[in-house]
Design a protein around this motif. Structure first.
Motif, PDB file in Angstrom:
ATOM      1  N   LEU A 176       0.894  -1.193   0.039  1.00 20.45           N
ATOM      2  CA  LEU A 176      -0.042  -0.006   0.134  1.00 20.45           C
ATOM      3  C   LEU A 176       0.924   1.239  -0.053  1.00 20.45           C
ATOM      4  CD1 LEU A 176      -2.906   0.921  -0.126  1.00 20.45           C
ATOM      5  CD2 LEU A 176      -2.882   0.778   2.472  1.00 20.45           C
ATOM      6  N   GLY A 177       1.885   1.249   0.602  1.00 18.95           N
ATOM      7  CA  GLY A 177       3.027   2.281   0.674  1.00 18.95           C
ATOM      8  C   GLY A 177       2.621   3.677   1.429  1.00 18.95           C
ATOM      9  N   ALA A 178       1.315   3.660   2.050  1.00 15.70           N
ATOM     10  CA  ALA A 178       0.736   4.686   2.870  1.00 15.70           C
ATOM     11  C   ALA A 178       0.238   4.430   3.981  1.00 15.70           C
ATOM     12  CB  ALA A 178      -0.016   5.703   1.700  1.00 15.70           C
ATOM     13  N   PRO A 179       0.091   5.083   5.108  1.00 13.91           N
ATOM     14  CA  PRO A 179      -0.657   4.650   6.375  1.00 13.91           C
ATOM     15  C   PRO A 179      -2.093   4.204   6.023  1.00 13.91           C
ATOM     16  CG  PRO A 179       0.661   6.742   6.765  1.00 13.91           C
ATOM     17  CD  PRO A 179       0.946   6.442   5.428  1.00 13.91           C
ATOM     18  N   ALA A 180      -2.579   3.282   6.512  1.00 11.59           N
ATOM     19  CA  ALA A 180      -3.945   2.995   6.371  1.00 11.59           C
ATOM     20  C   ALA A 180      -4.605   2.535   7.535  1.00 11.59           C
ATOM     21  CB  ALA A 180      -3.810   1.508   5.528  1.00 11.59           C
ATOM     22  N   SER A 181      -5.808   2.327   7.290  1.00  9.06           N
ATOM     23  CA  SER A 181      -6.839   1.898   8.241  1.00  9.06           C
ATOM     24  C   SER A 181      -6.900   0.347   8.445  1.00  9.06           C
ATOM     25  CB  SER A 181      -8.282   2.461   7.956  1.00  9.06           C
ATOM     26  OG  SER A 181      -8.693   1.858   6.956  1.00  9.06           O
ATOM     27  N   THR A 182      -7.442  -0.218   9.573  1.00  8.88           N
ATOM     28  CA  THR A 182      -7.660  -1.754   9.846  1.00  8.88           C
ATOM     29  C   THR A 182      -8.468  -2.053   8.641  1.00  8.88           C
ATOM     30  OG1 THR A 182      -7.323  -1.051  12.285  1.00  8.88           O
ATOM     31  CG2 THR A 182      -8.494  -3.421  11.698  1.00  8.88           C
ATOM     32  N   LYS A 183      -9.503  -1.548   8.342  1.00  6.87           N
ATOM     33  CA  LYS A 183     -10.386  -1.945   7.348  1.00  6.87           C
ATOM     34  C   LYS A 183      -9.839  -2.170   5.879  1.00  6.87           C
ATOM     35  CE  LYS A 183     -15.044  -0.580   5.370  1.00  6.87           C
ATOM     36  NZ  LYS A 183     -14.545  -0.538   4.039  1.00  6.87           N
ATOM     37  N   LEU A 184      -8.954  -0.896   5.579  1.00 10.60           N
ATOM     38  CA  LEU A 184      -8.537  -1.238   4.112  1.00 10.60           C
ATOM     39  C   LEU A 184      -7.488  -2.328   4.261  1.00 10.60           C
ATOM     40  CD1 LEU A 184      -8.150  -0.510   1.322  1.00 10.60           C
ATOM     41  CD2 LEU A 184      -6.570   1.583   2.125  1.00 10.60           C
ATOM     42  N   LEU A 185      -6.649  -2.413   5.550  1.00  8.13           N
ATOM     43  CA  LEU A 185      -5.576  -3.629   5.491  1.00  8.13           C
ATOM     44  C   LEU A 185      -6.199  -5.045   5.400  1.00  8.13           C
ATOM     45  CD1 LEU A 185      -3.074  -2.129   7.971  1.00  8.13           C
ATOM     46  CD2 LEU A 185      -2.937  -2.458   5.579  1.00  8.13           C
ATOM     47  N   GLY A 186      -7.400  -4.942   6.145  1.00  6.60           N
ATOM     48  CA  GLY A 186      -8.305  -6.423   6.189  1.00  6.60           C
ATOM     49  C   GLY A 186      -8.695  -6.500   4.854  1.00  6.60           C
ATOM     50  N   GLU A 187      -9.338  -5.665   4.067  1.00  6.12           N
ATOM     51  CA  GLU A 187      -9.649  -5.838   2.657  1.00  6.12           C
ATOM     52  C   GLU A 187      -8.589  -6.426   1.839  1.00  6.12           C
ATOM     53  OE1 GLU A 187     -11.558  -2.109   1.867  1.00  6.12           O
ATOM     54  OE2 GLU A 187     -13.440  -2.668   2.748  1.00  6.12           O
ATOM     55  N   LEU A 188      -7.544  -5.735   2.028  1.00  6.56           N
ATOM     56  CA  LEU A 188      -6.416  -6.203   0.845  1.00  6.56           C
ATOM     57  C   LEU A 188      -6.027  -7.416   1.308  1.00  6.56           C
ATOM     58  CD1 LEU A 188      -4.119  -3.004   0.982  1.00  6.56           C
ATOM     59  CD2 LEU A 188      -5.882  -3.767  -0.778  1.00  6.56           C
ATOM     60  N   THR A 189      -6.101  -8.098   2.570  1.00  5.35           N
ATOM     61  CA  THR A 189      -5.703  -9.573   2.832  1.00  5.35           C
ATOM     62  C   THR A 189      -6.557 -10.285   3.026  1.00  5.35           C
ATOM     63  OG1 THR A 189      -5.525  -8.668   5.444  1.00  5.35           O
ATOM     64  CG2 THR A 189      -3.524  -8.545   4.140  1.00  5.35           C
ATOM     65  N   GLU A 190      -8.031  -9.899   2.748  1.00  4.85           N
ATOM     66  CA  GLU A 190      -9.063 -10.788   2.833  1.00  4.85           C
ATOM     67  C   GLU A 190      -9.322 -11.378   4.258  1.00  4.85           C
ATOM     68  OE1 GLU A 190     -10.270 -12.756  -1.045  1.00  4.85           O
ATOM     69  OE2 GLU A 190      -7.726 -12.743  -1.000  1.00  4.85           O
ATOM     70  N   LEU A 191      -8.993 -10.629   5.218  1.00  6.56           N
ATOM     71  CA  LEU A 191      -9.230 -11.228   6.652  1.00  6.56           C
ATOM     72  C   LEU A 191     -10.499 -10.482   7.143  1.00  6.56           C
ATOM     73  CD1 LEU A 191      -5.680 -10.900   8.177  1.00  6.56           C
ATOM     74  CD2 LEU A 191      -6.765 -12.833   7.547  1.00  6.56           C
ATOM     75  N   SER A 192     -11.203 -11.078   8.139  1.00  5.04           N
ATOM     76  CA  SER A 192     -12.389 -10.344   8.640  1.00  5.04           C
ATOM     77  C   SER A 192     -11.780  -9.155   9.720  1.00  5.04           C
ATOM     78  CB  SER A 192     -12.771 -11.303   9.559  1.00  5.04           C
ATOM     79  OG  SER A 192     -12.053 -11.926  10.802  1.00  5.04           O
ATOM     80  N   THR A 193     -12.388  -8.388   9.981  1.00  8.75           N
ATOM     81  CA  THR A 193     -12.209  -7.241  10.807  1.00  8.75           C
ATOM     82  C   THR A 193     -11.584  -7.418  12.023  1.00  8.75           C
ATOM     83  OG1 THR A 193     -14.000  -5.816   9.890  1.00  8.75           O
ATOM     84  CG2 THR A 193     -12.968  -4.847  12.198  1.00  8.75           C
ATOM     85  N   PRO A 194     -11.985  -8.523  12.857  1.00  5.32           N
ATOM     86  CA  PRO A 194     -11.395  -9.093  14.067  1.00  5.32           C
ATOM     87  C   PRO A 194     -10.014  -9.621  13.989  1.00  5.32           C
ATOM     88  CG  PRO A 194     -13.726  -9.587  13.954  1.00  5.32           C
ATOM     89  CD  PRO A 194     -13.368  -9.163  12.849  1.00  5.32           C
ATOM     90  N   ASP A 195      -9.942 -10.580  12.907  1.00  7.28           N
ATOM     91  CA  ASP A 195      -8.587 -11.043  12.497  1.00  7.28           C
ATOM     92  C   ASP A 195      -7.584 -10.145  12.245  1.00  7.28           C
ATOM     93  OD1 ASP A 195      -9.774 -13.562  13.121  1.00  7.28           O
ATOM     94  OD2 ASP A 195      -9.878 -14.105  11.089  1.00  7.28           O
TER      95      ASP A 195
END
Length: 974
Positions: A319-338
């Motif tokens: 991603l190369g820029a600071p990101a939210s938990t939600k965006l990082l979860g979407e990129l890795t296909e993880l649920s929000t808790p995971d």
């Protein structure tokens, strides 16, 4: 500051063959003061916190090397991360070194004998061991008491415990015990990494600071951009470091000294040299690989993470820029808790950090790069494609990031579309650097069709000269002109932009002029662009071409402006042509200026109006309308703030500095101009004018070596590739300097070189400073006929022109001639020169004229028109020069008083300065710092060598220094 001296738990860069480290501490003044003050008042405890490589050890060693701590015993303990740590090992290792001190201490109590088994090196110096206790806790307590007893006996001691985060629990218990009841002469200083201690508390939650404890915790943070620039310069041997290079270096290293050092090592070429200026340096920095030691440290941390935490970390790297938990979860296909759990793990391990509210990323670009390259090519492409897909839904779209991710995902068409849109948006917002860099990347693409090349080339040409990265853009335009894909229909526009840029670069003026002349032929079917090229050739200050040729181009532009119905084009051309006419003293120029509109409707029109106001201010600053210049400059800068025009702002800042020099606002000017010169080093018109200002200030202050260097940097050696008003005035300053040094024949030679440029260019309008200096030089060596010819030619040349500064200089020339002949009209001429200069206002030159007038009156026993005696007037002039900062001129006036036995008492009697430096001692201190010897200082300040010796001795005594070199360092540090 340089990197910290690392313990065994950190990478040992000192084994590398090409070491880079700073000889001086940078950016830690406040922390150092706090630590020294606390260490001076034992018993005291000091905690120094900071991440790995931040410089904890370096600042600690700076503390113990302070003269204020001399006489204290220093004990060093290094905690190490071991699988089976030896209890109390680090502290006991430090105590093994005190053997030589023990015979000189008071007698130890029997409890100290408990250390015999732990410190066999001290067996003969310790009391007999007490009987062993059956209770392990009691035995440990007795050992702790023995350590405290030994430290108490040692007296004034600083115990330094490095890397407390690696310490065993026993050592932590021992330190807690010591801190609960400190030996009265002990300073305990510990360093630790907060991120690697439970809860960030170095001694655990069980630690309670003692009541009334003299303790402090100092957080050592990253360096800012200025700190990175200073540290890089110090590491590389006081080298100049370009501000944009320092900013990129800060971005890539996060301001962490160890990472910075490793990066500089990676940038060294085969000869061991690091380039920090120019396009190549910036490219090398962007392309440098992650230093091996840093890469290993990052990968070691990454390997300790779970699979999900590694996935989130790698997604953040892509991603190369600071990101939210939600965006990082979407990129890795993880649920929000995971995703949240994985992110928390990465944060606890120090691989990621919270960079803002609910935003997570890497500490610096190199750490991100180290993680990024752990991904395989297909995985990188997949993550870049997912990132582009997610970012495309954001409003407004982050076009630059979308273009980058599309390119790295292999989506060529998306990359072209997003990148061009990003450039368009940046250009609209006045962000020329982003616009040009994006277009350059696109134009490097080999698969672009000629139509795309032509369209993008035109966009690059139109935005190229509005930004500051001009060398890089120049190279791109030159490549375009050699590119067979470039359509002939746009070739002239590209060459026009190239000519504009070359005119702003050292050594590029003649090439720029040639490019513009060629562009005029290529733009035969583009009349407005042809006129634009002519308007640049009409600018009178470029190179050594005669004003006759410039006026010819001005006439053609005037004719075109008069015939056009395009209001925007008219403003654009008036922004060049009206100030150009004003700059050469055309009396009707003000009527042309009145045709400028009061406001603008579009962004380009506002930028042209901004340029017009700043150009008018610049012209006024060279011909003597100084107050008018300030008015136009203020309006121009206000307009520039609204439309974003960095190059125009750079010229405006140089003009403001020039006005401050000429109107006597010298307080803090030299430092401000030096910063500007560093910032705009690559821009010839700005850098050369700033060098001139620094040279003139140095001449007035008697700093001859510094003055010569600055004046040479104005382009005096190659006037054909320089800015004429700058070079003419540089010759004037150099003549003044040589005359002050008694180098009268050399002064005459320099004056003649300057006059050759004036004659060749017919630029008498800019000779207001050179003419009096040249006339004085010729008269001093017996060249009265030359002085007369110069004065008469000057008077004839400016007679019909609107040039107040030159008009103020002319009576000074007449006064010098009359004084040489003993003509009483000299007094009238000098007085007229003084009053005209004061009215401009040009207080320094008014004071010089007043000095000539007073000297005439003194030599002819004449009182002033107000009845003032010459002694009083010379004393007032000395104070006036002093107030400006013209040290040498003030000293000359005082010397005249002493020479004629007219010493003038101060109004308040002799000042007592105690242990503070007197004004004269400040002058001597500055000149010593500049490298002048006592004999040279004596000449500059018109003092005897003996008096200078006394002043130097006083400076050394009051500043508590031992040598002239220490004076230099003290002045630089101050």
């Amino acid at each position: 500051m340089g990197h910290e001296s690392r313990s065994a738990s950190e990478p040992a860069a000192s084994r590398a063959p090409m070491r880079t480290s700073s000889p001086v501490l940078i950016g830690r003044d406040q922390e150092l003061r706090t630590l020294v003050e606390c260490a001076e008042r034992p018993p005291s405890t000091i905690f120094v916190a900071g991440e790995a490589g931040i410089g904890k050890t370096r600042i600690v060693h700076e503390v113990i090397e302070r003269p204020r701590l001399s006489g204290k015993r220093i004990l060093l303990a290094h905690c190490q991360a071991m699988r089976e740590p030896f209890p109390y090992g680090a502290i006991l290792d430090a105590l093994r070194e005190v053997g030589a001190s023990l015979p000189h201490t008071r007698e130890l109590s029997p409890v100290a004998g408990a250390l015999r088994a732990h410190l066999p090196e001290l067996t003969n110096l310790l009391p007999p061991p007490p009987e062993r206790l059956d209770d392990a806790h009691a035995e440990r307590h007795r050992l702790f008491r023995a350590v405290r007893e030994l430290l108490d006996a040692l007296g004034h001691t600083v115990l330094i415990v490095e890397d407390l985060h690696c310490a065993d629990e026993g050592s932590r218990d021992l330190l807690r015990f010591l801190m609960s009841d400190m030996p009265r002469d002990l300073t305990l200083l510990v360093t630790y990494r907060r991120e690697e201690t439970p809860g960030g508390i170095p001694l655990g939650s069980a630690y309670r600071p003692p009541f009334n404890d003299n303790g402090v915790t100092v957080e050592v943070g990253p360096l800012d951009v200025t700190g990175v620039q200073q540290l890089t310069g110090a590491i590389l041997g006081d080298r100049f470091v370009a501000p944009d290079f320092a900013a990129r270096l800060h971005e890539r290293t996060g301001g962490i000294p160890f990472v910075l050092e490793e990066t500089l090592r990676a940038l060294r070429n085969s000869a061991g040299v690091v380039q920090t200026d120019g396009l190549q340096a910036r490219r090398l920095l962007d392309e440098v690989e992650v230093p091996a030691l840093l890469r290993e440290a990052c990968l070691d941390r990454l390997s300790r993470l779970s699979n999900t935490a590694r996935s989130v970390t790698r997604a953040a790297a892509v991603l190369g820029a600071p990101a939210s938990t939600k965006l990082l979860g979407e990129l890795t296909e993880l649920s929000t808790p995971d995703a949240r759990a994985a992110l928390s793990e990465a944060l606890e391990a120090g691989v990621l950090l919270e960079t803002g509210e609910s935003r997570y990323g890497f500490r610096h670009a190199l750490a991100r790069q180290a993680v990024y390259w752990t991904l395989s090519g297909p995985d990188r492409e997949r993550l870049h494609a997912r990132t582009a897909s997610e970012l495309a839904r954001v409003e407004p779209q982050p076009l630059v990031r979308l273009a980058e991710h599309s390119r790295k995902a292999g989506a060529h068409d998306d990359w072209l579309r997003y990148a061009e849109a990003a450039s368009d948006r940046a250009a609209e917002l006045g962000d020329a650097n982003t616009a040009t860099s994006t277009l350059q990347e696109l134009l490097k693409e080999a698969e672009l069709a000629p139509t795309d090349v032509g369209r993008l080339a035109v966009k690059l040409s139109r935005v190229a000269y509005t930004g500051l990265n001009q060398h890089e853009v120049t190279a791109a335009l030159e490549r375009l002109l050699a590119d067979q894909r470039l359509p002939d229909s746009v070739r002239g526009e590209v060459r026009l932009a190239l000519g504009l840029l070359l005119n702003r670069q050292t050594g590029g003026v003649e090439s720029g002029r040639a490019a513009l002349i060629t562009a005029i032929d290529e733009l035969d079917e583009r009349p407005q662009l042809r006129i634009k090229a002519m308007s640049v050739l009409a600018l009178p200050y470029i190179g050594d071409v005669s004003l006759v040729e410039h006026r010819s181009w001005m006439s053609k532009v005037d004719e075109a402006v008069g015939n056009t119905t395009d209001a925007a084009f008219r403003v654009s051309m008036l922004a060049n042509n009206a100030p150009a006419q004003l700059m050469i003293g055309v009396p009707t120029a003000w009527r042309v200026i009145e045709r400028l509109p009061s406001g603008a409707d579009t962004h380009p029109e506002q930028r042209d109006l901004t340029r017009a106001h700043c150009n008018i201010a610049d012209s006024c600053s060279w011909i003597g309308y100084y107050e008018t210049a300030r008015d136009y400059l203020s309006r121009g800068i206000r307009l520039a703030d609204d439309c974003g025009a960095p190059f125009i702002v750079s010229t405006a800042r140089a003009t403001r500095a020039h006005l401050d020099w000429i109107t006597g606002h010298w307080q803090g000017l030299a430092e401000r101009v030096r910063r500007l010169r560093d910032e705009y080093r690559d821009l010839l018109p700005v850098a050369s004018e700033l060098s001139l200002i620094l040279g003139c200030l140095a001449v007035a202050g008697g700093q001859w070596q510094r003055a010569a260097q600055y004046l040479d940097d104005t382009g005096m050696a190659e006037p054909n590739n320089a800015y004429a008003p700058v070079v003419v005035n540089a010759h004037a300053a150099k003549v003044r300097m040589l005359m002050a040094q008694g180098e009268h024949y050399r002064a005459t030679e320099v004056a003649e070189r300057g006059m050759r440029l004036v004659r060749r260019k017919e630029a008498w309008v800019w000779a207001a400073e050179l003419m009096p200096a040249a006339v004085a030089a010729h008269l001093r060596v017996g060249g009265e006929s030359d002085a007369v010819e110069l004065t008469e030619t000057f008077g004839t040349a400016i007679a019909e022109l609107d040039v107040p500064a030159a008009a103020a200089a002319l009576p000074m020339c007449y006064g010098l001639l009359a004084a040489r002949r003993g003509d009483d009209r000299a007094e009238e001429h000098f007085d007229r020169a003084r009053s005209r200069a004061a009215a401009l206002p040009a207080p320094y030159f008014a004071a010089l004229a007043a000095e000539r007038l007073t000297r005439w009156r003194l030599e002819h026993a004449r009182a002033g028109c107000d009845g003032a005696d010459p002694a009083s007037t010379f004393g007032e002039l000395a104070e006036e020069f002093d107030a400006l900062g013209a040290t040498h001129d003030a000293a000359r006036c005082r010397y005249v008083l002493r020479e004629h036995g007219l010493a003038r008492a101060t109004r308040c009697g002799r000042h007592g300065y105690g242990e503070k430096l007197s004004p004269r001692e400040h002058e001597v201190c500055r000149l010593v710092a500049d490298g002048h010897r006592n004999r040279e200082i004596a000449r500059i300040l018109f003092l005897s060598s003996r008096t200078v010796e006394q002043h130097v001795a006083n400076v050394l005594r009051k500043l508590k220094l031992d040598s002239r070199e220490q004076i230099r360092k003290h002045t630089l540090d101050g």
